[in-house]
Design a protein around this motif. Structure first.
Motif, PDB file in Angstrom:
ATOM      1  N   GLU A  69       0.856  -1.184   0.000  1.00 18.38           N
ATOM      2  CA  GLU A  69       0.000   0.000   0.000  1.00 18.38           C
ATOM      3  C   GLU A  69       0.893   1.234   0.000  1.00 18.38           C
ATOM      4  O   GLU A  69       1.805   1.345   0.816  1.00 18.38           O
ATOM      5  CB  GLU A  69      -0.906  -0.003   1.226  1.00 18.38           C
ATOM      6  CG  GLU A  69      -1.902   1.136   1.261  1.00 18.38           C
ATOM      7  CD  GLU A  69      -2.929   0.987   2.378  1.00 18.38           C
ATOM      8  OE1 GLU A  69      -4.018   1.560   2.259  1.00 18.38           O
ATOM      9  OE2 GLU A  69      -2.620   0.289   3.373  1.00 18.38           O
ATOM     10  N   CYS A  70       0.643   2.157  -0.930  1.00 19.32           N
ATOM     11  CA  CYS A  70       1.465   3.364  -1.053  1.00 19.32           C
ATOM     12  C   CYS A  70       0.599   4.614  -0.951  1.00 19.32           C
ATOM     13  O   CYS A  70      -0.500   4.672  -1.513  1.00 19.32           O
ATOM     14  CB  CYS A  70       2.203   3.386  -2.391  1.00 19.32           C
ATOM     15  SG  CYS A  70       3.484   2.133  -2.580  1.00 19.32           S
ATOM     16  N   PHE A  71       1.120   5.601  -0.242  1.00 23.22           N
ATOM     17  CA  PHE A  71       0.528   6.933  -0.168  1.00 23.22           C
ATOM     18  C   PHE A  71       1.572   7.899  -0.722  1.00 23.22           C
ATOM     19  O   PHE A  71       2.699   7.955  -0.218  1.00 23.22           O
ATOM     20  CB  PHE A  71       0.175   7.293   1.272  1.00 23.22           C
ATOM     21  CG  PHE A  71      -0.771   6.321   1.932  1.00 23.22           C
ATOM     22  CD1 PHE A  71      -2.145   6.501   1.853  1.00 23.22           C
ATOM     23  CD2 PHE A  71      -0.276   5.228   2.628  1.00 23.22           C
ATOM     24  CE1 PHE A  71      -3.012   5.597   2.462  1.00 23.22           C
ATOM     25  CE2 PHE A  71      -1.131   4.326   3.240  1.00 23.22           C
ATOM     26  CZ  PHE A  71      -2.506   4.512   3.156  1.00 23.22           C
ATOM     27  N   VAL A  72       1.215   8.660  -1.745  1.00 22.43           N
ATOM     28  CA  VAL A  72       2.202   9.404  -2.526  1.00 22.43           C
ATOM     29  C   VAL A  72       1.842  10.885  -2.601  1.00 22.43           C
ATOM     30  O   VAL A  72       0.659  11.244  -2.739  1.00 22.43           O
ATOM     31  CB  VAL A  72       2.298   8.812  -3.953  1.00 22.43           C
ATOM     32  CG1 VAL A  72       3.289   9.586  -4.805  1.00 22.43           C
ATOM     33  CG2 VAL A  72       2.688   7.338  -3.889  1.00 22.43           C
ATOM     34  N   SER A  73       2.869  11.725  -2.540  1.00 23.18           N
ATOM     35  CA  SER A  73       2.682  13.171  -2.667  1.00 23.18           C
ATOM     36  C   SER A  73       2.438  13.555  -4.123  1.00 23.18           C
ATOM     37  O   SER A  73       3.316  13.349  -4.966  1.00 23.18           O
ATOM     38  CB  SER A  73       3.923  13.904  -2.154  1.00 23.18           C
ATOM     39  OG  SER A  73       3.891  15.267  -2.529  1.00 23.18           O
ATOM     40  N   PRO A  74       1.276  14.115  -4.459  1.00 22.56           N
ATOM     41  CA  PRO A  74       1.013  14.528  -5.846  1.00 22.56           C
ATOM     42  C   PRO A  74       1.963  15.614  -6.333  1.00 22.56           C
ATOM     43  O   PRO A  74       2.271  15.677  -7.526  1.00 22.56           O
ATOM     44  CB  PRO A  74      -0.430  15.049  -5.794  1.00 22.56           C
ATOM     45  CG  PRO A  74      -1.032  14.407  -4.586  1.00 22.56           C
ATOM     46  CD  PRO A  74       0.094  14.316  -3.599  1.00 22.56           C
ATOM     47  N   ALA A  75       2.441  16.458  -5.419  1.00 22.14           N
ATOM     48  CA  ALA A  75       3.333  17.545  -5.827  1.00 22.14           C
ATOM     49  C   ALA A  75       4.651  17.019  -6.362  1.00 22.14           C
ATOM     50  O   ALA A  75       5.246  17.613  -7.271  1.00 22.14           O
ATOM     51  CB  ALA A  75       3.577  18.487  -4.645  1.00 22.14           C
TER      52      ALA A  75
END
Length: 238
Positions: A145-151
């Motif tokens: 599971e990954c949570f990623v910064s859109p910036a």
């Protein structure tokens, strides 16, 4: 082309182009990329400018140069750690003929408080989220599971993760300057054990990772695998 892109040095634009092609899976590990001459013609720059872009990617471990043969895609380097973690990027690579994956979730979500804090963001900020189950020889091996910064990774949701795994894509598109790992023995919930084909309350290993680019957090990931299938070594220096 955006105004920000227009002011970037030409060699940086070439680097970004090459990274995007690597991340898309267009060029596989071991495949030769266009020559410096071809790149200089495509971008209307000198060979020296094209060479700088290629050399910097080689220095980052994404390309390998061979005199007289050309420049080839290489496996992105794994972070160095005092603990010997399983080389998941090598195992869960499409260069492994036994590897496959199942994409469970790929979406933009509002960050919950704990994830927002880890990413250096504010609760409710938009982030990218993915869940993939990795398999070897059709046997589920790991929940990622990954949570990623859109910036920092704006094209994360646009990738075809049937051609390149999320973590390999992140390694290609933006090289982390620092990684923090935490290991924990857990009992995974029913959703995860079900996806991995495990019995309820099976012991599992969770490896949490937070990656930085300079002083900004790129991503937070959680990898969960059966304790019986995951081997971790440690070297103690006395």
């Amino acid at each position: 082309m955006s105004r920000i892109r227009d002011v970037l040095p030409r060699y940086v634009q070439i680097k970004d182009y090459l990274k995007a092609q690597l991340a898309s899976g267009l060029w596989q590990v071991g495949e030769r990329i266009p020559s410096e001459t071809q790149l200089s013609e495509t971008f209307s720059v000198s060979r020296m400018t094209a060479r700088r872009a290629v050399q910097e990617l080689a220095d980052e471990g994404l390309l390998e140069r061979s005199v007289g043969a050309g420049t080839f895609v290489t496996q992105p380097p794994s972070p160095v750690s005092a603990i010997e973690l399983p080389d998941f990027n090598q195992q869960f690579s499409f260069s492994n003929p036994q590897y496959s994956n199942r994409l469970i979730s790929l979406e933009a979500i509002d960050a919950e408080r704990d994830i927002a804090s880890l990413l250096g963001l504010t609760e409710g900020d938009l982030i990218y989220h993915s869940v993939v189950v990795h398999s070897i020889a059709s046997v589920p091996m790991q929940w990622e599971e990954c949570f990623v910064s859109p910036a920092l990774v704006p094209a994360y949701l646009k990738q075809n993760y049937q051609r390149v795994s999320p973590q390999v894509y992140l390694n290609w598109v933006i090289s982390s300057s620092r990684d923090e790992h935490q290991l924990q023995a857990i009992t995974a919930d029913a959703v995860i054990t079900g996806a991995l084909g495990l019995a309820t309350l099976s012991p599992c290993i969770k490896i949490s990772c937070r990656s930085w680019y300079q002083d900004r957090v790129i991503s937070v990931s959680r990898r969960i695998a059966s304790g019986a299938k995951c081997r971790i070594g440690m070297e103690l220096l006395l």
